[in-house]
Each structure stands twice: as C-alpha cells, then as structure tokens.
Design an enzyme around this catalytic site. Structure first.
Site, mmCIF file in Angstrom:
data_model
loop_
_atom_site.group_PDB
_atom_site.id
_atom_site.type_symbol
_atom_site.label_atom_id
_atom_site.label_comp_id
_atom_site.label_asym_id
_atom_site.label_seq_id
_atom_site.Cartn_x
_atom_site.Cartn_y
_atom_site.Cartn_z
ATOM 1 N N ARG A 29 0.826 -1.213 0.000
ATOM 2 C CA ARG A 29 0.000 0.000 0.000
ATOM 3 C C ARG A 29 0.860 1.262 0.000
ATOM 4 O O ARG A 29 0.597 2.209 -0.734
ATOM 5 C CB ARG A 29 -0.888 0.046 1.247
ATOM 6 C CG ARG A 29 -1.925 -1.000 1.238
ATOM 7 C CD ARG A 29 -3.214 -0.488 1.874
ATOM 8 N NE ARG A 29 -4.138 -1.587 1.906
ATOM 9 C CZ ARG A 29 -4.334 -2.349 2.963
ATOM 10 N NH1 ARG A 29 -3.735 -2.088 4.089
ATOM 11 N NH2 ARG A 29 -5.166 -3.350 2.907
ATOM 12 N N ASP A 130 -11.849 4.820 16.580
ATOM 13 C CA ASP A 130 -11.106 4.484 15.371
ATOM 14 C C ASP A 130 -9.806 5.270 15.412
ATOM 15 O O ASP A 130 -9.712 6.287 16.113
ATOM 16 C CB ASP A 130 -11.914 4.846 14.113
ATOM 17 C CG ASP A 130 -11.423 4.094 12.883
ATOM 18 O OD1 ASP A 130 -12.019 3.064 12.532
ATOM 19 O OD2 ASP A 130 -10.417 4.538 12.279
HETATM 20 C C1 LIG Z 1 -12.841 -2.058 7.321
HETATM 21 S S1 LIG Z 1 -13.066 -0.883 8.607
HETATM 22 C C2 LIG Z 1 -14.136 -1.784 9.697
HETATM 23 C C3 LIG Z 1 -15.324 -0.979 10.116
HETATM 24 C C4 LIG Z 1 -16.394 -1.736 10.914
HETATM 25 N N1 LIG Z 1 -15.856 -2.317 12.119
HETATM 26 C C5 LIG Z 1 -17.052 -2.796 10.068
HETATM 27 O O1 LIG Z 1 -16.799 -3.978 10.263
HETATM 28 O O2 LIG Z 1 -17.811 -2.428 9.154
HETATM 29 C C6 LIG Z 1 -11.488 -0.935 9.447
HETATM 30 C C7 LIG Z 1 -11.248 0.259 10.359
HETATM 31 O O3 LIG Z 1 -10.148 -0.037 11.202
HETATM 32 C C8 LIG Z 1 -9.492 1.174 11.509
HETATM 33 N N2 LIG Z 1 -8.141 0.900 12.016
HETATM 34 C C9 LIG Z 1 -7.047 0.465 11.331
HETATM 35 N N3 LIG Z 1 -5.999 0.344 12.173
HETATM 36 C C10 LIG Z 1 -6.450 0.695 13.413
HETATM 37 C C11 LIG Z 1 -5.842 0.773 14.698
HETATM 38 N N4 LIG Z 1 -4.560 0.468 14.875
HETATM 39 N N5 LIG Z 1 -6.594 1.186 15.746
HETATM 40 C C12 LIG Z 1 -7.912 1.511 15.582
HETATM 41 N N6 LIG Z 1 -8.538 1.457 14.392
HETATM 42 C C13 LIG Z 1 -7.816 1.052 13.318
HETATM 43 C C14 LIG Z 1 -9.511 1.898 10.174
HETATM 44 O O4 LIG Z 1 -9.311 3.287 10.327
HETATM 45 C C15 LIG Z 1 -10.894 1.533 9.625
HETATM 46 O O5 LIG Z 1 -11.823 2.535 9.916
#
Ligand SMILES: C[S@@+](CC[C@H](N)C(=O)[O-])C[C@H]1O[C@@H](n2cnc3c(N)ncnc32)[C@H](O)[C@@H]1O
Length: 257
Positions: A29, A130
């Site tokens: 990425r 998030d």
């Molecule tokens: C694919 S989305 C999932 C959203 C929701 N939980 C769902 O299942 O529809 C993944 C999310 O994880 C967050 N994310 C990635 N790394 C993270 C971290 N280290 N701590 C918290 N959030 C994180 C991203 O910003 C993104 O909004």
C-alpha cells in the site's frame, strides 16, 4: 532508508505504530502511494509526510480501509439482535458497548438502533473508536450514501433516518447515543467494564501476534458475562486459552454473571 527504519520513524515522529500490521500488505500500500507521487525513497516520503497535512491524511486513508455499512453481514447481526442482546438486557438494565475500529460509524449506529428498539428507556453508553480522525468526523456527521444502508429495513430507514438528496442522515436521537473518539488499538490503553465489544474487519490487517494481544486485552475490557463480536471472515482459534466461551460463531463470552 529501508522499510523497517521508515516504520520506526513513523512511530517516533507521528506516534503511529506500524509494526502490528501485516508487512507485505502494508508495504504494498505504501509503495503504491509513493509510486503515484513519483517518490522513490522512504526518506523523501517521510519528509513530505511531515510537511504536507493532505499527504499525511492520504497516507492514513490508505492504511486504514474505512469501508463499512449498517448491519454489515445482516444474518450475523440478526443473531446479535435475537440471541445476544436479549440475553445481556435480561441481566443489565442498560448496556455499555464498545465498537472498536468503527470506521465512519455504521456499526455503532446499528447497535444504537437495536438498543433503542429493545430497551428504549435505558441510558446505554456506546463508545465508538477508530484511529482515523477523518472517519470519525464523517461518523459524527452521520450522512450516508444508499450503498451504506442497503441492509436497513424500510421501517428502520423511516424511523431512524431522514433523506438529504440521495443520502440518508442518522436521526439525532441515535447520534446522541454514540460517543466517538480516537483510539489506536495497537497502542492506546483499553477502557473496561463493557457488556458488548464489537471488533470487526480490522484484525485482518494485523500480525498474528498483534491479534492475540488484542483479544487478550478485549477479554480484560469485558465485564464478566460480556460478549465479544468479531468479523464474519474472522475466527478466534485460541478462545479457550484466552478464557472465552464460544456463544455462537463470531460471538465469544467472558465467563461470569
Ligand atoms: C474495514 S473498517 C471496519 C469498520 C467496521 N468495524 C465494520 O466492520 O464495518 C477498518 C477500520 O479499522 C481502523 N483501524 C485500522 N488500524 C487501526 C488501529 N490500529 N486502531 C484503531 N482502528 C484502526 C480503520 O481506520 C478503519 O476505519
């Protein structure tokens, strides 16, 4: 500068801990972003990230895939609605819920809708976190394209949303039930005492070691009898070792009350 040093610098300078993410995916990425900008080395890219806020936001957006939707995997959400929530509400008048990695908000808002239907008079506490401030800002606005609400029933659309052109806006009542704040699952301390934690579709980006540590910390963050709800493509193989009981696929309970 090699990729490892780049990751180290990102952590030191920007506080973003990249070691917990699966390396091949992450590197692909980041390399693709650099290619688009015509940048060949990590040191130059690091300088740009320090100077240009828009590029930093692009970087964050690329690492954090923000795709979400209301009642994602509706058949699994139906289990939450029919089996898990009634059980929790039989034991607690109001629930404390954490939607961890909530993206732009459909997940915690879906839980708020279910709680409003099942226990409308109680004062529930729904925390939604998030790592991505941009996603959190969108979550607080609560405006969604039709794609995000395709699994919402017509009755719920009518009751909990209003139309704004093509889009759907979450009602103020539902918005008021959710507290959004920034939290990094790989770095920040975990709050505790939750009856329900949702952590769906984020651990796929993390290394096996980071996932295990995360689940250990979720166990601690649950109140006795509390339930962890994970993503449709995920499975908690070591649930027994960690102390969980399996309630149903995708739902694990901390024994107790
Ligand atoms: C694919 S989305 C999932 C959203 C929701 N939980 C769902 O299942 O529809 C993944 C999310 O994880 C967050 N994310 C990635 N790394 C993270 C971290 N280290 N701590 C918290 N959030 C994180 C991203 O910003 C993104 O909004």
């Amino acid at each position: 500068m090699d990729f490892n040093e780049f990751k180290g610098q990102i952590h030191r300078r920007f506080g973003l801990y990249l070691d917990g993410y699966k390396e091949t995916q992450l590197k692909r990425r980041i390399d693709s972003l650099m290619n688009q900008l015509g940048i060949r080395d990590y040191a130059a890219y690091l300088r740009l990230l320090g100077e240009d806020a828009a590029q930093w936001q692009r970087f964050i957006d690329k690492i954090t895939i923000n795709v979400s939707e209301f009642f994602r995997n509706p058949e699994i959400f139906a289990r939450l609605e029919r089996e898990v929530l009634p059980g929790l509400l039989a034991r607690h008048k109001s629930l404390k819920v954490w939607s961890a990695a909530c993206a732009d908000g459909p997940e915690p808002y879906s839980v708020a809708i279910l709680l409003d239907e099942q226990a409308p008079m109680a004062r529930h506490k729904i925390d939604a976190t998030d790592i991505d401030e941009g996603a959190l800002a969108a979550a607080r606005r609560g405006v969604y394209p039709p794609r995000a609400v395709q699994a919402v029933t017509p009755e719920r659309l009518k009751r909990y949303f209003r139309r704004e052109g093509e889009n759907y806006v979450v009602s103020e009542k539902i918005k008021a039930m959710v507290n959004f704040r920034r939290h990094d699952l790989l770095k920040d301390p975990f709050p505790g005492g939750y009856h329900l934690i949702l952590c769906r579709n984020v651990v796929i980006y993390f290394t096996a070691a980071a996932q295990l540590e995360l689940y250990r910390r979720f166990y601690q963050a649950l109140a006795p009898g509390g339930v962890l709800f994970i993503g449709a493509t995920e499975s908690l193989f070591q649930y027994r070792e960690l102390g969980f009981e399996k309630v149903a696929p995708w739902f694990y309970r901390r024994p107790g009350l």
